[in-house]
Scaffold this motif. Structure first.
Motif, PDB file in Angstrom:
ATOM      1  N   MET A   2       0.803  -1.020   0.001  1.00 52.38           N
ATOM      2  CA  MET A   2       0.085   0.049   0.000  1.00 52.38           C
ATOM      3  C   MET A   2       0.760   1.311   0.030  1.00 52.38           C
ATOM      4  O   MET A   2       1.864   1.360   0.985  1.00 52.38           O
ATOM      5  CB  MET A   2      -0.911  -0.002   1.253  1.00 52.38           C
ATOM      6  N   PRO A   3       0.706   2.169  -0.979  1.00 52.49           N
ATOM      7  CA  PRO A   3       1.474   3.180  -0.906  1.00 52.49           C
ATOM      8  C   PRO A   3       1.277   4.206   0.408  1.00 52.49           C
ATOM      9  O   PRO A   3       0.233   4.242   0.886  1.00 52.49           O
ATOM     10  CB  PRO A   3       1.052   4.252  -2.245  1.00 52.49           C
ATOM     11  N   ASN A   4       2.206   4.877   0.688  1.00 55.35           N
ATOM     12  CA  ASN A   4       2.222   5.742   1.752  1.00 55.35           C
ATOM     13  C   ASN A   4       1.690   7.217   1.363  1.00 55.35           C
ATOM     14  O   ASN A   4       2.228   7.795   0.254  1.00 55.35           O
ATOM     15  CB  ASN A   4       3.492   5.786   2.672  1.00 55.35           C
ATOM     16  N   MET A   5       1.224   8.267   2.441  1.00 50.02           N
ATOM     17  CA  MET A   5       1.175   9.449   1.990  1.00 50.02           C
ATOM     18  C   MET A   5       1.428  10.288   3.270  1.00 50.02           C
ATOM     19  O   MET A   5       1.210   9.858   4.458  1.00 50.02           O
ATOM     20  CB  MET A   5      -0.356   9.576   1.599  1.00 50.02           C
ATOM     21  N   THR A   6       1.965  11.663   2.787  1.00 43.31           N
ATOM     22  CA  THR A   6       2.340  12.438   4.102  1.00 43.31           C
ATOM     23  C   THR A   6       1.275  13.591   3.995  1.00 43.31           C
ATOM     24  O   THR A   6       1.341  14.087   2.787  1.00 43.31           O
ATOM     25  CB  THR A   6       3.778  12.951   3.784  1.00 43.31           C
ATOM     26  N   LEU A   7       0.796  13.877   5.027  1.00 44.48           N
ATOM     27  CA  LEU A   7      -0.119  15.001   5.136  1.00 44.48           C
ATOM     28  C   LEU A   7       0.287  16.040   6.214  1.00 44.48           C
ATOM     29  O   LEU A   7       1.136  15.946   7.096  1.00 44.48           O
ATOM     30  CB  LEU A   7      -1.461  14.404   5.654  1.00 44.48           C
ATOM     31  N   ALA A   8       0.167  17.405   5.731  1.00 45.04           N
ATOM     32  CA  ALA A   8       0.395  18.506   6.488  1.00 45.04           C
ATOM     33  C   ALA A   8      -1.099  18.963   7.271  1.00 45.04           C
ATOM     34  O   ALA A   8      -2.071  19.104   6.557  1.00 45.04           O
ATOM     35  CB  ALA A   8       0.799  19.543   5.786  1.00 45.04           C
ATOM     36  N   VAL A   9      -0.816  19.011   8.562  1.00 44.09           N
ATOM     37  CA  VAL A   9      -2.233  19.480   9.327  1.00 44.09           C
ATOM     38  C   VAL A   9      -1.810  20.841  10.074  1.00 44.09           C
ATOM     39  O   VAL A   9      -0.732  21.028  10.571  1.00 44.09           O
ATOM     40  CB  VAL A   9      -2.767  18.446  10.246  1.00 44.09           C
ATOM     41  N   PRO A  10      -2.831  21.652  10.334  1.00 43.94           N
ATOM     42  CA  PRO A  10      -2.543  22.637  11.075  1.00 43.94           C
ATOM     43  C   PRO A  10      -2.365  22.560  12.480  1.00 43.94           C
ATOM     44  O   PRO A  10      -2.399  21.351  13.116  1.00 43.94           O
ATOM     45  CB  PRO A  10      -4.085  23.528  11.011  1.00 43.94           C
ATOM     46  N   VAL A  40      -8.437   7.147  10.364  1.00 43.61           N
ATOM     47  CA  VAL A  40      -9.488   8.059  10.075  1.00 43.61           C
ATOM     48  C   VAL A  40      -9.639   8.946   8.871  1.00 43.61           C
ATOM     49  O   VAL A  40     -10.315   9.118   8.148  1.00 43.61           O
ATOM     50  CB  VAL A  40      -9.274   9.189  11.287  1.00 43.61           C
ATOM     51  N   ALA A  41      -8.202   9.138   8.403  1.00 41.64           N
ATOM     52  CA  ALA A  41      -7.978   9.643   7.059  1.00 41.64           C
ATOM     53  C   ALA A  41      -8.243   8.950   5.955  1.00 41.64           C
ATOM     54  O   ALA A  41      -8.988   9.250   5.180  1.00 41.64           O
ATOM     55  CB  ALA A  41      -6.526  10.356   7.251  1.00 41.64           C
ATOM     56  N   ARG A  42      -7.891   7.758   6.030  1.00 46.66           N
ATOM     57  CA  ARG A  42      -8.059   6.371   5.081  1.00 46.66           C
ATOM     58  C   ARG A  42      -9.759   6.504   5.039  1.00 46.66           C
ATOM     59  O   ARG A  42     -10.165   6.470   3.805  1.00 46.66           O
ATOM     60  CB  ARG A  42      -7.438   5.253   5.275  1.00 46.66           C
ATOM     61  N   ARG A  43     -10.427   6.576   5.716  1.00 46.16           N
ATOM     62  CA  ARG A  43     -11.822   6.316   5.820  1.00 46.16           C
ATOM     63  C   ARG A  43     -12.583   7.765   5.170  1.00 46.16           C
ATOM     64  O   ARG A  43     -13.363   7.605   4.268  1.00 46.16           O
ATOM     65  CB  ARG A  43     -12.572   6.236   7.183  1.00 46.16           C
ATOM     66  N   ALA A  44     -11.955   8.757   5.627  1.00 48.75           N
ATOM     67  CA  ALA A  44     -12.391  10.160   4.936  1.00 48.75           C
ATOM     68  C   ALA A  44     -12.279  10.077   3.610  1.00 48.75           C
ATOM     69  O   ALA A  44     -12.998  10.662   2.719  1.00 48.75           O
ATOM     70  CB  ALA A  44     -11.592  11.124   5.797  1.00 48.75           C
ATOM     71  N   MET A  45     -11.138   9.753   3.126  1.00 45.54           N
ATOM     72  CA  MET A  45     -10.802   9.673   1.662  1.00 45.54           C
ATOM     73  C   MET A  45     -11.585   8.736   0.636  1.00 45.54           C
ATOM     74  O   MET A  45     -11.974   8.841  -0.036  1.00 45.54           O
ATOM     75  CB  MET A  45      -9.328   9.266   1.588  1.00 45.54           C
ATOM     76  N   TRP A  46     -11.681   7.594   1.403  1.00 44.90           N
ATOM     77  CA  TRP A  46     -12.587   6.496   0.758  1.00 44.90           C
ATOM     78  C   TRP A  46     -13.923   7.277   0.446  1.00 44.90           C
ATOM     79  O   TRP A  46     -14.738   7.068  -0.508  1.00 44.90           O
ATOM     80  CB  TRP A  46     -12.659   5.351   1.560  1.00 44.90           C
ATOM     81  N   GLU A  47     -14.531   7.669   1.630  1.00 45.75           N
ATOM     82  CA  GLU A  47     -15.961   8.370   1.691  1.00 45.75           C
ATOM     83  C   GLU A  47     -16.017   9.468   0.372  1.00 45.75           C
ATOM     84  O   GLU A  47     -16.879   9.217  -0.419  1.00 45.75           O
ATOM     85  CB  GLU A  47     -16.275   8.790   2.919  1.00 45.75           C
TER      86      GLU A  47
END
Length: 77
Positions: free
Chosen positions: A1-9, A27-34
């Motif tokens: 599975m590829p990895n992703m880096t996110l910037a958050v406030p 949580v992020a994965r589910r939000a992206m799937w939605e």
């Protein structure tokens, strides 16, 4: 599975650190799937549409005007 880096406030990061029991990557994965499922649904509904962008904008404007009228009518009642 590829990895992703996110910037958050910073304020969100603080909350995330305070709740380290939560698997934030899940949580992020589910939000992206939605969001992806919503896009797929939108594409399936509009993919064969012959409406132009102008048609869609006109329909949207009519819907907004209708909603505004209904709200004004309810307030006046």
């Amino acid at each position: 599975m590829p990895n992703m880096t996110l910037a958050v406030p910073k304020d969100l990061h603080k909350i995330m650190k305070e709740h380290s029991e939560i698997k934030w990557s899940e949580v992020a994965r589910r939000a992206m799937w939605e969001q992806a499922r919503k896009l797929e649904l939108l594409e399936s509904l509009t993919g064969k549409s012959k409406l132009t962008k102008q048609d869609v904008e006109k329909i949207g404007k009519n819907i907004k005007m209708g909603l505004r009228k209904r709200i004004v009518d309810e307030i006046d009642s």
